[in-house]
Design an enzyme around this catalytic site. Structure first.
Site, mmCIF file in Angstrom:
data_model
loop_
_atom_site.group_PDB
_atom_site.id
_atom_site.type_symbol
_atom_site.label_atom_id
_atom_site.label_comp_id
_atom_site.label_asym_id
_atom_site.label_seq_id
_atom_site.Cartn_x
_atom_site.Cartn_y
_atom_site.Cartn_z
ATOM 1 N N ARG A 122 0.823 -1.216 0.000
ATOM 2 C CA ARG A 122 0.000 0.000 0.000
ATOM 3 C C ARG A 122 0.856 1.265 0.000
ATOM 4 N NH1 ARG A 122 -2.982 -0.523 5.258
ATOM 5 N NH2 ARG A 122 -0.792 -0.750 5.733
ATOM 6 N N LYS A 165 4.749 -18.362 6.479
ATOM 7 C CA LYS A 165 4.266 -18.828 7.776
ATOM 8 C C LYS A 165 3.804 -17.629 8.604
ATOM 9 C CE LYS A 165 6.643 -19.128 11.478
ATOM 10 N NZ LYS A 165 7.587 -18.669 12.514
ATOM 11 N N ASP A 176 8.304 -23.235 4.800
ATOM 12 C CA ASP A 176 8.878 -23.398 6.133
ATOM 13 C C ASP A 176 10.375 -23.241 5.901
ATOM 14 O OD1 ASP A 176 10.234 -24.595 8.377
ATOM 15 O OD2 ASP A 176 8.249 -25.233 9.017
ATOM 16 N N HIS A 177 10.926 -22.118 6.333
ATOM 17 C CA HIS A 177 12.290 -21.814 5.878
ATOM 18 C C HIS A 177 13.323 -22.810 6.417
ATOM 19 C CE1 HIS A 177 12.847 -19.627 9.706
ATOM 20 N NE2 HIS A 177 14.146 -19.716 9.473
ATOM 21 N N LYS A 231 17.127 -24.972 4.654
ATOM 22 C CA LYS A 231 18.487 -25.074 5.203
ATOM 23 C C LYS A 231 19.162 -26.326 4.644
ATOM 24 C CE LYS A 231 17.256 -22.829 9.577
ATOM 25 N NZ LYS A 231 17.913 -21.533 9.514
ATOM 26 N N GLU A 285 17.718 -20.470 21.010
ATOM 27 C CA GLU A 285 17.965 -19.153 20.430
ATOM 28 C C GLU A 285 18.504 -18.232 21.509
ATOM 29 O OE1 GLU A 285 15.571 -17.829 16.969
ATOM 30 O OE2 GLU A 285 13.981 -18.571 18.252
ATOM 31 N N ASP A 326 5.370 -20.751 17.141
ATOM 32 C CA ASP A 326 6.413 -20.073 16.363
ATOM 33 C C ASP A 326 7.483 -21.045 15.858
ATOM 34 O OD1 ASP A 326 7.510 -17.555 15.422
ATOM 35 O OD2 ASP A 326 9.104 -17.830 16.913
ATOM 36 N N HIS A 364 8.680 -25.559 12.249
ATOM 37 C CA HIS A 364 10.072 -25.905 11.950
ATOM 38 C C HIS A 364 10.491 -27.242 12.574
ATOM 39 C CE1 HIS A 364 10.041 -21.914 10.539
ATOM 40 N NE2 HIS A 364 10.359 -21.298 11.647
ATOM 41 N N LYS A 387 13.644 -18.942 23.587
ATOM 42 C CA LYS A 387 14.313 -17.672 23.274
ATOM 43 C C LYS A 387 15.111 -17.213 24.494
ATOM 44 C CE LYS A 387 11.810 -15.900 19.489
ATOM 45 N NZ LYS A 387 12.676 -16.227 18.345
HETATM 46 P P1 NDP Z 1 5.967 -6.633 7.954
HETATM 47 O O1 NDP Z 1 5.389 -6.330 9.283
HETATM 48 O O2 NDP Z 1 7.217 -5.962 7.578
HETATM 49 O O3 NDP Z 1 4.811 -6.304 6.908
HETATM 50 C C1 NDP Z 1 4.791 -6.638 5.527
HETATM 51 C C2 NDP Z 1 3.920 -5.667 4.791
HETATM 52 O O4 NDP Z 1 2.571 -5.778 5.186
HETATM 53 C C3 NDP Z 1 4.283 -4.236 5.064
HETATM 54 O O5 NDP Z 1 5.292 -3.870 4.193
HETATM 55 C C4 NDP Z 1 2.992 -3.474 4.871
HETATM 56 O O6 NDP Z 1 3.022 -2.840 3.610
HETATM 57 C C5 NDP Z 1 1.934 -4.545 4.856
HETATM 58 N N1 NDP Z 1 0.889 -4.195 5.826
HETATM 59 C C6 NDP Z 1 1.050 -3.825 7.106
HETATM 60 N N2 NDP Z 1 -0.147 -3.577 7.667
HETATM 61 C C7 NDP Z 1 -1.069 -3.800 6.720
HETATM 62 C C8 NDP Z 1 -2.480 -3.707 6.669
HETATM 63 N N3 NDP Z 1 -3.185 -3.346 7.726
HETATM 64 N N4 NDP Z 1 -3.087 -3.990 5.511
HETATM 65 C C9 NDP Z 1 -2.394 -4.379 4.441
HETATM 66 N N5 NDP Z 1 -1.051 -4.474 4.416
HETATM 67 C C10 NDP Z 1 -0.404 -4.188 5.540
HETATM 68 O O7 NDP Z 1 6.045 -8.198 7.798
HETATM 69 P P2 NDP Z 1 7.245 -9.113 7.358
HETATM 70 O O8 NDP Z 1 7.773 -8.664 6.057
HETATM 71 O O9 NDP Z 1 8.169 -9.253 8.506
HETATM 72 O O10 NDP Z 1 6.518 -10.540 7.233
HETATM 73 C C11 NDP Z 1 5.660 -10.852 6.173
HETATM 74 C C12 NDP Z 1 5.181 -12.284 6.333
HETATM 75 O O11 NDP Z 1 6.302 -13.135 6.354
HETATM 76 C C13 NDP Z 1 4.410 -12.567 7.628
HETATM 77 O O12 NDP Z 1 3.466 -13.557 7.369
HETATM 78 C C14 NDP Z 1 5.500 -13.116 8.555
HETATM 79 O O13 NDP Z 1 4.955 -13.966 9.538
HETATM 80 C C15 NDP Z 1 6.326 -13.914 7.561
HETATM 81 N N6 NDP Z 1 7.697 -14.112 7.985
HETATM 82 C C16 NDP Z 1 8.542 -13.065 8.183
HETATM 83 C C17 NDP Z 1 9.844 -13.287 8.557
HETATM 84 C C18 NDP Z 1 10.798 -12.146 8.739
HETATM 85 O O14 NDP Z 1 11.949 -12.445 9.071
HETATM 86 N N7 NDP Z 1 10.384 -10.897 8.551
HETATM 87 C C19 NDP Z 1 10.382 -14.661 8.764
HETATM 88 C C20 NDP Z 1 9.420 -15.688 8.516
HETATM 89 C C21 NDP Z 1 8.125 -15.400 8.133
HETATM 90 P P3 NDP Z 1 2.155 -1.534 3.294
HETATM 91 O O15 NDP Z 1 1.801 -0.873 4.597
HETATM 92 O O16 NDP Z 1 3.066 -0.742 2.448
HETATM 93 O O17 NDP Z 1 0.993 -2.085 2.581
HETATM 94 C C1 BG6 Z 2 11.095 -17.834 12.608
HETATM 95 C C2 BG6 Z 2 10.509 -17.461 13.933
HETATM 96 O O1 BG6 Z 2 10.185 -18.609 11.878
HETATM 97 O O2 BG6 Z 2 12.267 -18.598 12.824
HETATM 98 C C3 BG6 Z 2 11.504 -16.695 14.754
HETATM 99 O O3 BG6 Z 2 9.351 -16.653 13.718
HETATM 100 C C4 BG6 Z 2 12.793 -17.472 14.900
HETATM 101 O O4 BG6 Z 2 10.995 -16.412 16.044
HETATM 102 C C5 BG6 Z 2 13.279 -17.904 13.531
HETATM 103 O O5 BG6 Z 2 13.761 -16.643 15.524
HETATM 104 C C6 BG6 Z 2 14.469 -18.839 13.658
HETATM 105 O O6 BG6 Z 2 15.015 -19.042 12.404
HETATM 106 P P1 BG6 Z 2 16.556 -19.407 12.258
HETATM 107 O O7 BG6 Z 2 16.711 -19.670 10.799
HETATM 108 O O8 BG6 Z 2 17.314 -18.209 12.751
HETATM 109 O O9 BG6 Z 2 16.788 -20.589 13.111
#
Ligand code: NDP
Ligand code: BG6
Length: 646
Positions: free
Chosen positions: A66, A171, A200-201, A205, A239, A258, A263, A365
């Site tokens: 957005r 996830k 599932d990352h 690995k 962790e 989580d 995982h 954690k």
């Molecule tokens: P973020 O919190 O950074 O959000 C991702 C995007 O969602 C934002 O860039 C935002 O874009 C959009 N967003 C936020 N609020 C809203 C809303 N109300 N309506 C619509 N869009 C919205 O998330 P992540 O990038 O960290 O994670 C994304 C997904 O990946 C999640 O499902 C998370 O669980 C999963 N994930 C993330 C990991 C990580 O390391 N970050 C690791 C593993 C899984 P905008 O406001 O521009 O629309």
């Molecule tokens: C994510 C969890 O899926 O995996 C985090 O949301 C966690 O809480 C992470 O820290 C661990 O990933 P890794 O690859 O660092 O073991």
């Protein structure tokens, strides 16, 4: 190639690898492209693929979110971020310029009008980059948007037309069994299961993927891989990090949702499933599903008996001042939160292969170290034959998969100590990835994007697998909701976790296997100058022990059978009148004098706080002394300073 070099390579069995083809042409649409996942993992993964020649030339990435941004602003932002988040030793500007020139951005919401515009833009990029109509949608947004996006994509007509259409879903996939069932229903309402790739990352690995290679490409272990030869299996994901800025998300999740349900259950399935008929994605996923369906669904009584939970409390300095917050003091976490940041469980797999073999899982954690290991502990041989020898007890053989950060596989067994009498010492054989392979560090997401482009779903979870994992996890969630924890926080930040976790496994006559690193030993004065051989003997011999507060560990006058290394906590040394004469802290050791001088214990030692200890038994102590006489000198010197021993 010089002959000597070719011999070295041959001894590693390295053969010419067949070159991998690049990913298939496509437009990759990332929903949530302004977010954390995109900049930290997805774009670095695309960059790694490009560097390794594994990204198709006919590829474009369209970021969607957005936030308002032009293509140029998006490219500039990604260019700034990649410098921070790339994982390579050196940054290749040319590769990056080429890649980022194929990045586009479109801002919009999750409604039909915007998705019609998105459709036109994707069609435009598809013809511009000649991607044959293939589209990879990546859902990098919160899970509540997964269903609506699927719906909107379908309504906008994205399923139609030439080329493949695939969706990668991040996830967490649901927050409990009910929500996972509903989400599967929503996602599969208009899309086929073979178009949905649930990430599932951990499956990305290398060390996790290698579990399959190890099990099924080597002949010697599979015949032993069952309840007849294996005593127990331990999965440990420790962790060191706390919840950081993710308190808002984490407090509605907890470690079970989580880490364990996804995982850890994925690793469990790889390690314990039956042999698939082939490496076809569904052959593997069928076996994984069967395995997860065989994990016993606990009754509330079984949850109470076999599962413990924990929450970290603050860390304080010597003066008692809080130096690092506990979970309840973290940002966006309620002050009375009952969310678990640690869990340990004993699971059972009710099938022919594993019936009766305990499968222990633990994760948390803010623990003492980061480390993921899988320990397969084999049954001990009978002791009888060694009665009357100098071998007090036999240790089990262990096969240890070091998943991260150290990557390797280790086999532990006993060897005879050179000398005229029969004495044993645990030793190991070790394979280290770093010694055997030369490869760049990956984020784990490369293989996900790459294999999805090739329609290979092996590394992704399937709907029935996710549901089976939730089915096993659900009774734990229900029990915890019904009986909120009264004793939180129950482990100190930086510790090994709650004492209840060690009690859980000790009730079964077993103990957690803790990986001791030479880095840890080198923090202890006694071991600081030790050479590698010395340290490795100590590492093999130490056994972990958790002790609660106010427990007497050593009694004056008793015969000393072991010495202790205090990894964390405080113990007091008391004189005859019960007065505290010394307080020992992290990195200190005690109990060594009685071993060295064969005298009775000279003082009482009691824990002041809960303590994480490593124990060195007398036979091991003596053996190490024999091989390393300088160890005795260090012990004596420190004992003299500390206790005025002459
Ligand atoms: P973020 O919190 O950074 O959000 C991702 C995007 O969602 C934002 O860039 C935002 O874009 C959009 N967003 C936020 N609020 C809203 C809303 N109300 N309506 C619509 N869009 C919205 O998330 P992540 O990038 O960290 O994670 C994304 C997904 O990946 C999640 O499902 C998370 O669980 C999963 N994930 C993330 C990991 C990580 O390391 N970050 C690791 C593993 C899984 P905008 O406001 O521009 O629309
Ligand atoms: C994510 C969890 O899926 O995996 C985090 O949301 C966690 O809480 C992470 O820290 C661990 O990933 P890794 O690859 O660092 O073991």
């Amino acid at each position: 190639m010089p002959e000597s070099e070719s011999q070295v390579l041959a001894s590693y069995g390295i053969e010419a690898q067949t070159a991998n083809p690049p990913s298939q042409p496509c437009v990759m649409v990332i929903f949530g492209a302004s977010g954390d996942l995109t900049k930290r993992l997805l774009v670095p993964a695309l960059y790694n693929l490009a560097c390794d020649g594994l990204l198709a030339d006919n590829f474009a990435m369209l970021g969607y979110a957005r936030s308002e941004m032009t293509n140029e602003a998006f490219r500039a932002q990604m260019t700034e971020d990649i410098k921070k988040f790339h994982t390579r030793q050196e940054f290749d500007q040319e590769v990056w310029n080429n890649l980022v020139s194929r990045f586009y951005y479109m801002s919009g919401g999750y409604d039909q009008a915007n998705f019609q515009k998105l459709k036109a833009e994707v069609a435009n990029l598809s013809s511009q980059h000649n991607t044959s109509g293939n589209i990879l949608f990546y859902f990098a947004v919160a899970p509540r948007f997964f269903g609506p996006i699927c719906d909107n994509l379908h309504q906008a007509g994205f399923r139609e037309g030439s080329g493949w259409k695939r969706i990668i879903v991040e996830k967490p996939f649901g927050t409990d069994l009910e929500s996972a069932l509903k989400l599967n229903e929503e996602v599969l309402a208009h899309w086929n299961e073979n178009q949905i790739y649930r990430v599932d990352h951990y499956l990305g690995k290398e060390t996790v993927q290698n579990l399959l290679a190890f099990r099924f490409s080597n002949g010697i272990f599979e015949p032993l891989w069952n309840k007849n030869y294996i005593d127990n299996i331990q999965f440990n994901v420790s962790e060191e990090v706390d919840v950081g800025s993710r308190g808002g998300y984490y407090d509605s999740s907890g470690v079970l949702r989580d880490m364990m349900q996804n995982h850890m259950f994925q690793m469990l399935a790889y390690l314990c499933m039956e042999q698939p008929g082939s490496f076809e994605p569904d052959a593997i996923r069928n076996e994984k599903a069967k395995l997860l369906q065989a994990v016993r669904v606990y009754t509330p009584d079984e949850v109470a008996r076999y599962v413990v939970r924990g929450q970290y409390g603050p860390r304080a300095d010597e003066a008692g001042k809080v130096t690092k917050p506990g979970y309840r003091q973290e940002k966006d976490v309620p002050a009375e939160s009952k969310t678990e940041t640690y869990a340990a469980a004993r699971f059972q797999i009710d099938n022919w292969r594993w019936e009766g073999t305990p499968i222990y899982l633990r994760s948390g954690k803010a623990l003492w170290k980061r480390g993921t290991e899988i320990v397969v502990e084999f049954k001990k041989p009978p002791q009888a034959m060694f009665n009357g020898t100098a071998v007090p007890q036999l240790h089990p053989n262990r096969l240890i998969f070091h998943i991260q950060p150290y990557q390797g596989i280790e086999m532990q067994f006993q060897a005879k100590v050179p000398g005229p009498t029969l004495q044993l010492q645990p030793v190991n054989m070790r394979f280290s990835y770093a010694d055997a392979f030369k490869a760049s560090r990956y984020t784990g997401y490369e293989v996900m994007i790459y294999s999805c482009s090739h329609g290979d779903a092996t590394l992704f979870s399937r709907g029935d697998l996710v549901e089976a994992a939730w089915r096993a996890a659900q009774p734990l969630l229900d029990y915890w909701t019904a009986t909120p924890a009264e004793n939180f926080p129950n482990y100190e930040r930086g510790s090994w976790g709650p004492k209840e976790a060690s009690d859980l496994i000790e009730r079964d006559g077993r103990r957690w296997f803790e990986v001791v690193t030479d880095g840890l030993l080198k923090r202890v004065a006694l071991f600081q100058d030790g050479d590698m051989l010395f340290l490795s003997q100590v590492i093999q011999a130490l056994r972990p022990k958790m002790v609660g507060a106010d427990e007497t560990i050593i009694r004056k006058g008793e015969i000393g059978r072991e010495m202790y290394l205090l990894a964390r906590g405080e113990v007091e040394v008391l004189d005859d009148s019960g007065k505290v004469v010394k307080v020992l802290k992290d990195g200190d050791f005690f109990g060594e004098v009685a071993l060295l001088m064969s005298t009775p214990r000279m003082a009482n030692v009691r824990t002041r706080t809960s303590c994480d200890l490593f124990v060195l038994d007398k036979t091991d102590f003596n053996r190490i002394l024999h091989d390393h006489p300088q160890f005795a000198q260090s012990v004596m010197k420190i004992a003299k300073d500390r206790y005025s021993v002459k």
